[in-house]
Write a protein that holds these residues in place. Structure first.
Motif, PDB file in Angstrom:
ATOM      1  N   PHE A  59       0.887  -1.152  -0.043  1.00 27.86           N
ATOM      2  CA  PHE A  59      -0.045   0.042  -0.053  1.00 27.86           C
ATOM      3  C   PHE A  59       0.831   1.276  -0.051  1.00 27.86           C
ATOM      4  O   PHE A  59       0.597   2.263  -0.927  1.00 27.86           O
ATOM      5  CB  PHE A  59      -0.868  -0.077   1.036  1.00 27.86           C
ATOM      6  CG  PHE A  59      -1.839   1.143   1.347  1.00 27.86           C
ATOM      7  CD1 PHE A  59      -2.815   1.433   0.394  1.00 27.86           C
ATOM      8  CD2 PHE A  59      -1.525   2.087   2.127  1.00 27.86           C
ATOM      9  CE1 PHE A  59      -3.495   2.356   0.624  1.00 27.86           C
ATOM     10  CE2 PHE A  59      -2.436   3.228   2.385  1.00 27.86           C
ATOM     11  CZ  PHE A  59      -3.331   3.506   1.398  1.00 27.86           C
ATOM     12  N   GLN A  60       1.792   1.422   0.687  1.00 24.63           N
ATOM     13  CA  GLN A  60       2.996   2.360   0.939  1.00 24.63           C
ATOM     14  C   GLN A  60       3.570   2.551  -0.336  1.00 24.63           C
ATOM     15  O   GLN A  60       3.945   3.736  -1.077  1.00 24.63           O
ATOM     16  CB  GLN A  60       3.807   2.279   2.271  1.00 24.63           C
ATOM     17  CG  GLN A  60       2.973   2.156   3.543  1.00 24.63           C
ATOM     18  CD  GLN A  60       2.502   3.726   3.614  1.00 24.63           C
ATOM     19  OE1 GLN A  60       3.139   4.677   3.127  1.00 24.63           O
ATOM     20  NE2 GLN A  60       1.515   3.550   4.476  1.00 24.63           N
ATOM     21  N   ARG A  61       3.940   1.521  -0.910  1.00 25.41           N
ATOM     22  CA  ARG A  61       4.598   1.500  -2.392  1.00 25.41           C
ATOM     23  C   ARG A  61       3.712   2.185  -3.375  1.00 25.41           C
ATOM     24  O   ARG A  61       4.166   2.908  -4.252  1.00 25.41           O
ATOM     25  CB  ARG A  61       5.231   0.061  -2.604  1.00 25.41           C
ATOM     26  CG  ARG A  61       6.059   0.056  -3.836  1.00 25.41           C
ATOM     27  CD  ARG A  61       6.624  -1.281  -4.126  1.00 25.41           C
ATOM     28  NE  ARG A  61       7.316  -1.835  -3.187  1.00 25.41           N
ATOM     29  CZ  ARG A  61       7.002  -3.233  -2.591  1.00 25.41           C
ATOM     30  NH1 ARG A  61       6.088  -4.044  -3.357  1.00 25.41           N
ATOM     31  NH2 ARG A  61       7.615  -3.602  -1.574  1.00 25.41           N
ATOM     32  N   SER A  62       2.341   1.705  -3.265  1.00 22.75           N
ATOM     33  CA  SER A  62       1.397   2.140  -4.231  1.00 22.75           C
ATOM     34  C   SER A  62       1.184   3.591  -4.089  1.00 22.75           C
ATOM     35  O   SER A  62       1.209   4.178  -5.146  1.00 22.75           O
ATOM     36  CB  SER A  62       0.155   1.144  -3.869  1.00 22.75           C
ATOM     37  OG  SER A  62      -0.951   1.938  -4.660  1.00 22.75           O
ATOM     38  N   LEU A  63       1.058   4.018  -2.860  1.00 24.27           N
ATOM     39  CA  LEU A  63       1.018   5.464  -2.443  1.00 24.27           C
ATOM     40  C   LEU A  63       2.146   6.205  -3.096  1.00 24.27           C
ATOM     41  O   LEU A  63       2.008   7.540  -3.743  1.00 24.27           O
ATOM     42  CB  LEU A  63       0.886   5.815  -1.187  1.00 24.27           C
ATOM     43  CG  LEU A  63      -0.519   5.247  -0.250  1.00 24.27           C
ATOM     44  CD1 LEU A  63      -0.547   5.823   1.044  1.00 24.27           C
ATOM     45  CD2 LEU A  63      -1.636   5.946  -1.036  1.00 24.27           C
ATOM     46  N   ARG A  64       3.395   5.709  -2.840  1.00 22.77           N
ATOM     47  CA  ARG A  64       4.534   6.532  -3.485  1.00 22.77           C
ATOM     48  C   ARG A  64       4.745   6.578  -5.227  1.00 22.77           C
ATOM     49  O   ARG A  64       4.890   7.441  -5.660  1.00 22.77           O
ATOM     50  CB  ARG A  64       5.914   5.853  -3.057  1.00 22.77           C
ATOM     51  CG  ARG A  64       6.301   6.234  -1.447  1.00 22.77           C
ATOM     52  CD  ARG A  64       7.580   5.680  -0.934  1.00 22.77           C
ATOM     53  NE  ARG A  64       7.839   4.496  -1.269  1.00 22.77           N
ATOM     54  CZ  ARG A  64       7.390   3.386  -0.229  1.00 22.77           C
ATOM     55  NH1 ARG A  64       7.174   3.766   0.898  1.00 22.77           N
ATOM     56  NH2 ARG A  64       7.811   1.917  -0.398  1.00 22.77           N
ATOM     57  N   THR A  65       4.216   5.371  -5.424  1.00 19.10           N
ATOM     58  CA  THR A  65       4.197   5.460  -7.096  1.00 19.10           C
ATOM     59  C   THR A  65       3.174   6.508  -7.318  1.00 19.10           C
ATOM     60  O   THR A  65       3.332   7.192  -8.392  1.00 19.10           O
ATOM     61  CB  THR A  65       3.637   3.965  -7.536  1.00 19.10           C
ATOM     62  OG1 THR A  65       4.764   3.057  -6.838  1.00 19.10           O
ATOM     63  CG2 THR A  65       3.879   3.661  -8.854  1.00 19.10           C
ATOM     64  N   GLN A  66       2.035   6.371  -6.838  1.00 18.88           N
ATOM     65  CA  GLN A  66       0.997   7.353  -7.298  1.00 18.88           C
ATOM     66  C   GLN A  66       1.259   8.723  -7.161  1.00 18.88           C
ATOM     67  O   GLN A  66       1.340   9.840  -8.004  1.00 18.88           O
ATOM     68  CB  GLN A  66      -0.400   7.262  -6.508  1.00 18.88           C
ATOM     69  CG  GLN A  66      -1.496   8.033  -6.719  1.00 18.88           C
ATOM     70  CD  GLN A  66      -1.955   7.755  -8.139  1.00 18.88           C
ATOM     71  OE1 GLN A  66      -2.192   6.694  -8.653  1.00 18.88           O
ATOM     72  NE2 GLN A  66      -2.376   8.528  -9.107  1.00 18.88           N
ATOM     73  N   ALA A  67       2.066   9.111  -6.209  1.00 15.36           N
ATOM     74  CA  ALA A  67       2.455  10.491  -5.872  1.00 15.36           C
ATOM     75  C   ALA A  67       3.668  10.975  -6.934  1.00 15.36           C
ATOM     76  O   ALA A  67       3.827  11.905  -7.476  1.00 15.36           O
ATOM     77  CB  ALA A  67       3.259  10.731  -4.492  1.00 15.36           C
ATOM     78  N   ASP A  68       4.619   9.934  -7.270  1.00 16.10           N
ATOM     79  CA  ASP A  68       5.564   9.809  -8.402  1.00 16.10           C
ATOM     80  C   ASP A  68       4.815  10.329  -9.592  1.00 16.10           C
ATOM     81  O   ASP A  68       5.331  11.096 -10.359  1.00 16.10           O
ATOM     82  CB  ASP A  68       6.456   8.872  -8.354  1.00 16.10           C
ATOM     83  CG  ASP A  68       7.487   8.698  -7.283  1.00 16.10           C
ATOM     84  OD1 ASP A  68       7.708   9.514  -6.388  1.00 16.10           O
ATOM     85  OD2 ASP A  68       8.049   7.501  -7.317  1.00 16.10           O
ATOM     86  N   ASP A  70       1.843  11.663 -10.166  1.00 17.72           N
ATOM     87  CA  ASP A  70       1.128  12.981 -10.307  1.00 17.72           C
ATOM     88  C   ASP A  70       2.346  13.961 -10.125  1.00 17.72           C
ATOM     89  O   ASP A  70       1.974  14.928 -10.984  1.00 17.72           O
ATOM     90  CB  ASP A  70       0.657  13.144  -8.568  1.00 17.72           C
ATOM     91  CG  ASP A  70      -0.726  12.276  -8.741  1.00 17.72           C
ATOM     92  OD1 ASP A  70      -1.197  11.603  -9.744  1.00 17.72           O
ATOM     93  OD2 ASP A  70      -1.116  12.162  -7.391  1.00 17.72           O
ATOM     94  N   ASN A  71       3.463  13.728  -9.623  1.00 16.25           N
ATOM     95  CA  ASN A  71       4.592  14.730  -9.885  1.00 16.25           C
ATOM     96  C   ASN A  71       5.166  14.657 -11.312  1.00 16.25           C
ATOM     97  O   ASN A  71       5.501  15.804 -11.906  1.00 16.25           O
ATOM     98  CB  ASN A  71       5.538  14.484  -8.968  1.00 16.25           C
ATOM     99  CG  ASN A  71       5.258  14.737  -7.562  1.00 16.25           C
ATOM    100  OD1 ASN A  71       4.431  15.523  -7.007  1.00 16.25           O
ATOM    101  ND2 ASN A  71       6.137  14.103  -6.643  1.00 16.25           N
ATOM    102  N   PHE A  72       5.192  13.457 -11.754  1.00  8.38           N
ATOM    103  CA  PHE A  72       5.662  13.651 -13.166  1.00  8.38           C
ATOM    104  C   PHE A  72       4.699  14.248 -14.165  1.00  8.38           C
ATOM    105  O   PHE A  72       4.923  15.065 -15.036  1.00  8.38           O
ATOM    106  CB  PHE A  72       5.782  12.016 -13.552  1.00  8.38           C
ATOM    107  CG  PHE A  72       5.961  11.703 -15.166  1.00  8.38           C
ATOM    108  CD1 PHE A  72       7.185  12.236 -15.809  1.00  8.38           C
ATOM    109  CD2 PHE A  72       4.918  11.407 -16.069  1.00  8.38           C
ATOM    110  CE1 PHE A  72       7.376  11.935 -16.988  1.00  8.38           C
ATOM    111  CE2 PHE A  72       5.206  11.200 -17.314  1.00  8.38           C
ATOM    112  CZ  PHE A  72       6.488  11.537 -17.967  1.00  8.38           C
ATOM    113  N   ARG A  73       3.410  14.008 -13.825  1.00  8.27           N
ATOM    114  CA  ARG A  73       2.127  14.705 -14.985  1.00  8.27           C
ATOM    115  C   ARG A  73       2.286  16.181 -14.507  1.00  8.27           C
ATOM    116  O   ARG A  73       2.359  17.038 -15.398  1.00  8.27           O
ATOM    117  CB  ARG A  73       1.097  14.013 -14.340  1.00  8.27           C
ATOM    118  CG  ARG A  73      -0.032  14.480 -15.260  1.00  8.27           C
ATOM    119  CD  ARG A  73      -1.423  13.729 -15.032  1.00  8.27           C
ATOM    120  NE  ARG A  73      -1.531  13.360 -13.692  1.00  8.27           N
ATOM    121  CZ  ARG A  73      -2.347  12.428 -13.213  1.00  8.27           C
ATOM    122  NH1 ARG A  73      -3.174  11.972 -14.061  1.00  8.27           N
ATOM    123  NH2 ARG A  73      -2.411  11.988 -11.842  1.00  8.27           N
TER     124      ARG A  73
END
Length: 193
Positions: A59-68, A70-73
């Motif tokens: 779950f934490q990995r998924s949140l970090r990936t989603q944040a990454d 969003d930052n990339f976008r």
């Protein structure tokens, strides 16, 4: 006791013994199963704890990936906006010398009455402007004497012509331009009828 009663009694005794044996076996089996179930419950508790830990890590990995993502976008959108904002920078830098020369020509025209020199200066500036825009891929269309093509030409009038056959561009009212391989502005033409 009669033999019949004795057999019946012995049959009842055998049945009671069988019931007792069955009950004992059931208790032993359930005790054994209870022990196994307890061991499985302990094992399941450890496995459950490990699975919960893995789930939390995922779950934490998924949140970090989603944040990454969003930052990339956001970065990509900002870069596109900045690129669009300053896309014409290179062309404008190339046009600045042309503007400088036009200002000089205007100043020279106001000071003197040498119209030939002024005309020659303006022609030089025009060629400089054509070269600058040509280096960016802009080129004028060659239309006169060519067959009419609605992708490149905008017919504004049909005229009688003895020189050209029907459907040929006779004259150009406004130049058309191509930017690399795309029509930037179609040529306004007169077509022979």
């Amino acid at each position: 006791m009669s033999t019949e009663s004795k057999n019946q009694f012995e049959g009842n005794a055998d049945a009671e013994q069988a019931d007792a044996n069955y009950t004992e076996e059931t208790v032993e089996a359930s005790e054994a199963t209870g022990t196994v179930e307890t061991e499985n419950a302990d094992l399941s508790g450890l496995e459950l704890k490990e699975l919960r830990q893995q789930s939390e890590e995922n779950f934490q990995r998924s949140l970090r990936t989603q944040a990454d993502f969003d930052n990339f976008r956001r970065r990509t959108r900002q870069e596109k906006e900045e690129f669009a904002k300053y896309a014409s920078l290179k062309v404008i830098e190339q046009l600045l010398p042309v503007i400088d020369n036009l200002e000089r020509a205007l100043a020279a025209g106001k000071e003197g009455n040498d119209y030939e020199a002024l005309l020659k200066g303006v022609e030089m500036i025009y060629r400089q402007l054509e070269q600058t825009l040509g280096s960016e891929g802009l080129k004028p269309m060659d239309t006169i004497g060519k067959p009419f093509n609605p992708e490149f030409h905008q017919a504004i009038m049909q005229v009688e012509s003895e020189e050209y056959e029907e459907g040929i561009v006779v004259s150009e009212i406004q130049k058309g331009y191509l930017l690399k391989d795309r029509v930037l502005r179609p040529a306004m033409v007169q077509v022979s009828s």
